[in-house]
Design a protein around this motif. Structure first.
Motif, PDB file in Angstrom:
ATOM      1  N   GLY A 151      74.436  17.115 -60.113  1.00  0.00           N
ATOM      2  CA  GLY A 151      74.799  15.872 -59.305  1.00  0.00           C
ATOM      3  C   GLY A 151      75.481  14.838 -59.888  1.00  0.00           C
ATOM      4  N   HIS A 152      75.344  14.814 -61.090  1.00  0.00           N
ATOM      5  CA  HIS A 152      75.842  13.686 -61.986  1.00  0.00           C
ATOM      6  C   HIS A 152      77.552  13.419 -61.802  1.00  0.00           C
ATOM      7  CE1 HIS A 152      72.186  14.107 -64.843  1.00  0.00           C
ATOM      8  NE2 HIS A 152      71.898  13.162 -63.731  1.00  0.00           N
ATOM      9  N   VAL A 153      78.064  12.187 -62.026  1.00  0.00           N
ATOM     10  CA  VAL A 153      79.461  11.669 -61.771  1.00  0.00           C
ATOM     11  C   VAL A 153      79.988  11.792 -63.224  1.00  0.00           C
ATOM     12  CG1 VAL A 153      81.276  10.195 -60.762  1.00  0.00           C
ATOM     13  CG2 VAL A 153      79.092  11.019 -59.124  1.00  0.00           C
ATOM     14  N   LEU A 154      81.017  12.392 -63.601  1.00  0.00           N
ATOM     15  CA  LEU A 154      81.576  12.098 -64.773  1.00  0.00           C
ATOM     16  C   LEU A 154      82.866  11.489 -64.873  1.00  0.00           C
ATOM     17  CD1 LEU A 154      80.921  15.769 -66.236  1.00  0.00           C
ATOM     18  CD2 LEU A 154      79.439  14.031 -66.477  1.00  0.00           C
ATOM     19  N   HIS A 155      83.169  10.569 -65.808  1.00  0.00           N
ATOM     20  CA  HIS A 155      84.541   9.862 -65.868  1.00  0.00           C
ATOM     21  C   HIS A 155      85.094  10.425 -67.187  1.00  0.00           C
ATOM     22  CE1 HIS A 155      83.506   7.132 -62.417  1.00  0.00           C
ATOM     23  NE2 HIS A 155      82.281   7.212 -62.909  1.00  0.00           N
TER      24      HIS A 155
END
Length: 580
Positions: free
Chosen positions: A137-141
């Motif tokens: 569920g983590h958002v990566l950039h």
């Protein structure tokens, strides 16, 4: 002080690349980059937990490819031990998994990562990419110099837009997102659709269900049956293929030559169009026992307007089974117990199985935010654009694979000091206008629903390439730089380096007199027409052919269903009939 290698002419800059999608196109991009380039990094974000794209997502009963297996492989990477003439989806998935493993491509792939937004940053000449790790569920950039969209377009289920879905209390399934845990044994099934997927699904489920009603809104041209069951290779045949790879090569060449000889079938009022129509109408009449079935199920539109389905006889035979009922027409609404036909008749069912294809709109699944905040989703919702299937008008450093108006994937990269490159708006507009003018000569603008017009009669300009596969390969062989807007980071001649040293001088094993020779270079590569002749192997030992004709499409008196079936099952003989 000695010069640095980085100051030599043509020094390769480091390029960071992100690709969205690990299907056939994304894997091929990884392989080609790894084979030919050095100064790059590549990350492939794939929303599914595994590779193979549409072949991971399509798992419905009877799911198989509709291209002969030996030709449904990378041109440079044959598979000798296909189990059948038309491979099933599971076997195709294994082919792509094996390809990724053999060539060490897993190092580039991040499965279960969905791209949710991409944004162009003009100042730095880079794309910012936002990704969700579906496992955590983590958002990566992330960011890249070059963004490649290899998402395909046959992966988004197209559910019928009819009222009442929320009222239905049974099970709903879609061929493009099939739930394999659902058992259809003993169930009453309502099958909506009669295209490629339905033609494979119906024979697969008929033996196990209690009853199936198939809703046929429009007919489909059908080829003789070469299904996964009818075209199964025996262990002895597979062993011969493995022991004699040259026989597989001959088969692949013959199939491909047949496919590439019949493009004029897709043009209106040609000899091949007439011959193919006569042949398919003849074999379909022989496979349909009742006059009403012939009248309703043999198309009136041109062959090729809608994808021809090569599983004909098994499907046609199944339509006459005792537990199969044909409902001519579409579905008008859904109720708690089933659905209602366009004629107003209610039909009960435990399961509604939609074989209604894909959303082929080409509208991106995530925002692609270009210069000035332009969102490609909004722009392509109004009108599909693009440049020769690989570029997007005025969207810098981003490319498509299997994008609109393409027939094969391709992927470029940058090594010079270029800030950005994008197709010019006027070039894209002129290209789209040319496509529209050519399409009126083809069968794809006849009155049928197909993926090229997003399943709408008289809708948009068809989004396939306006010509044959060979035509497309010639068109993209050499870039037309005047169609592109190139902007440089600094001096455009920085590629010359700052020391006047060549790359050859930095190669300790190079011949520094390589240009001294006793005869001139091979003239085959000196001009475009000579290059085209060389690439096409003109003048080889191939026997001359009659242009724009294909003997396999000419109907014969002995073209009985049983004879055509026999040909279809032969691994050495007339498999190419499946492509006619």
């Amino acid at each position: 002080m000695d010069p640095r290698k980085s100051d030599a002419i043509h020094n390769e800059r480091f390029v960071k690349i992100i690709c969205v999608g690990a299907g056939a196109s994304g894997l091929c991009l990884a392989y080609k980059l790894q084979r030919s380039f050095r100064q790059f990094s590549l990350t492939i974000y794939e929303k599914n937990p595994d590779v193979s794209g549409t072949w991971y997502e399509n798992r419905y009963p009877g799911c198989a490819c509709d291209v002969p297996s030996h030709n449904y492989a990378y041109s440079f990477e044959p598979k000798l031990d296909w189990s059948s003439v038309y491979a099933g989806s599971a076997e195709i998935r294994q082919y792509f998994r094996g390809f990724a493993t053999r060539h060490n491509l897993w190092q580039y792939i991040k499965p279960s990562h969905r791209v949710v937004e991409t944004r162009w940053i003009e100042a730095s000449g880079k794309w910012e990419v936002q990704v969700t790790d579906l496992a955590s569920g983590h958002v990566l950039h992330d960011w890249c110099h070059i963004l490649v969209h290899a998402t395909g377009y046959l992966n988004q289920p197209a559910w019928p837009q009819i009222p009442g879905w929320k009222d239905y209390t049974g099970i709903t399934l879609h061929s493009a997102d099939y739930d394999e845990t659902v058992s259809l044994a003993g169930k009453d099934v309502l099958l909506i659709g009669a295209g490629s997927s339905a033609v494979q699904i119906l024979p697969a489920i008929q033996p196990i269900v209690n009853r199936v009603k198939i809703f046929i809104r429009s007919p489909t041209w059908l080829l003789p049956d070469i299904s996964t069951e009818a075209g199964q290779f025996s262990p002895e045949q597979i062993a011969r293929f493995v022991e004699h790879p040259e026989s597989v090569q001959r088969l692949r060449l013959e199939n491909e030559r047949t496919m590439n000889s019949i493009f004029t079938m897709y043009l209106r009022d040609t000899v091949l169009q007439r011959q193919s129509r006569e042949l398919l109408e003849s074999v379909m009449r022989k496979g349909l026992p009742k006059e009403e079935m012939q009248r309703r199920l043999i198309p009136t539109f041109a062959v090729g307007c809608k994808r021809v389905v090569p599983s004909g006889f098994r499907y046609l035979e199944t339509l006459s089974k005792a537990n199969v009922e044909i409902v001519y027409g579409g579905v008008s609404s859904v109720s708690a117990t089933g659905c209602c036909s366009e004629e107003g008749t209610a039909h009960r069912g435990d399961v509604i199985l939609c074989a209604t294809g894909f959303d082929a709109s080409f509208i991106p699944r995530y925002p692609i935010l270009g210069p000035g905040g332009r969102n490609l989703q909004a722009e392509w919702a109004q009108e599909i654009g693009g440049y020769m299937g690989v570029g997007i008008s005025e969207f810098p450093n981003t490319f498509t694979m299997l994008g609109p108006y393409t027939s094969v994937p391709n992927g470029p990269t940058l090594t010079e000091p270029i800030h950005s490159m994008a197709p010019k708006r006027e070039a894209c507009a002129a290209f789209t206008a040319h496509v529209a003018a050519v399409m009126h000569k083809t069968v794809w603008t006849d009155r049928c629903r197909n993926s090229h017009n997003n399943h709408a009669i008289s809708g948009r300009t068809p989004t396939t390439w306006p010509g044959s596969t060979l035509h497309y390969l010639e068109a993209i062989r050499e870039p037309r730089y005047d169609d592109w807007d190139l902007r440089y980071a600094g001096n455009r001649f920085a590629w010359l380096g700052t020391t006047g040293i060549s790359q050859a001088e930095w190669d300790a094993t190079a011949d520094l007199a390589y240009y001294i020779r006793q005869a001139d270079d091979d003239a085959r590569w000196a001009s475009r027409w000579r290059r085209n002749l060389a690439v096409a192997k003109t003048g080889t030992m191939m026997p001359p052919r009659i242009l724009h004709r294909q003997a396999k499409l000419a109907a014969k008196e002995d073209d009985r269903p049983d004879r055509l079936q026999s040909r279809a099952e032969s691994p050495e003989g007339d498999l190419v009939l499946s492509q006619a």
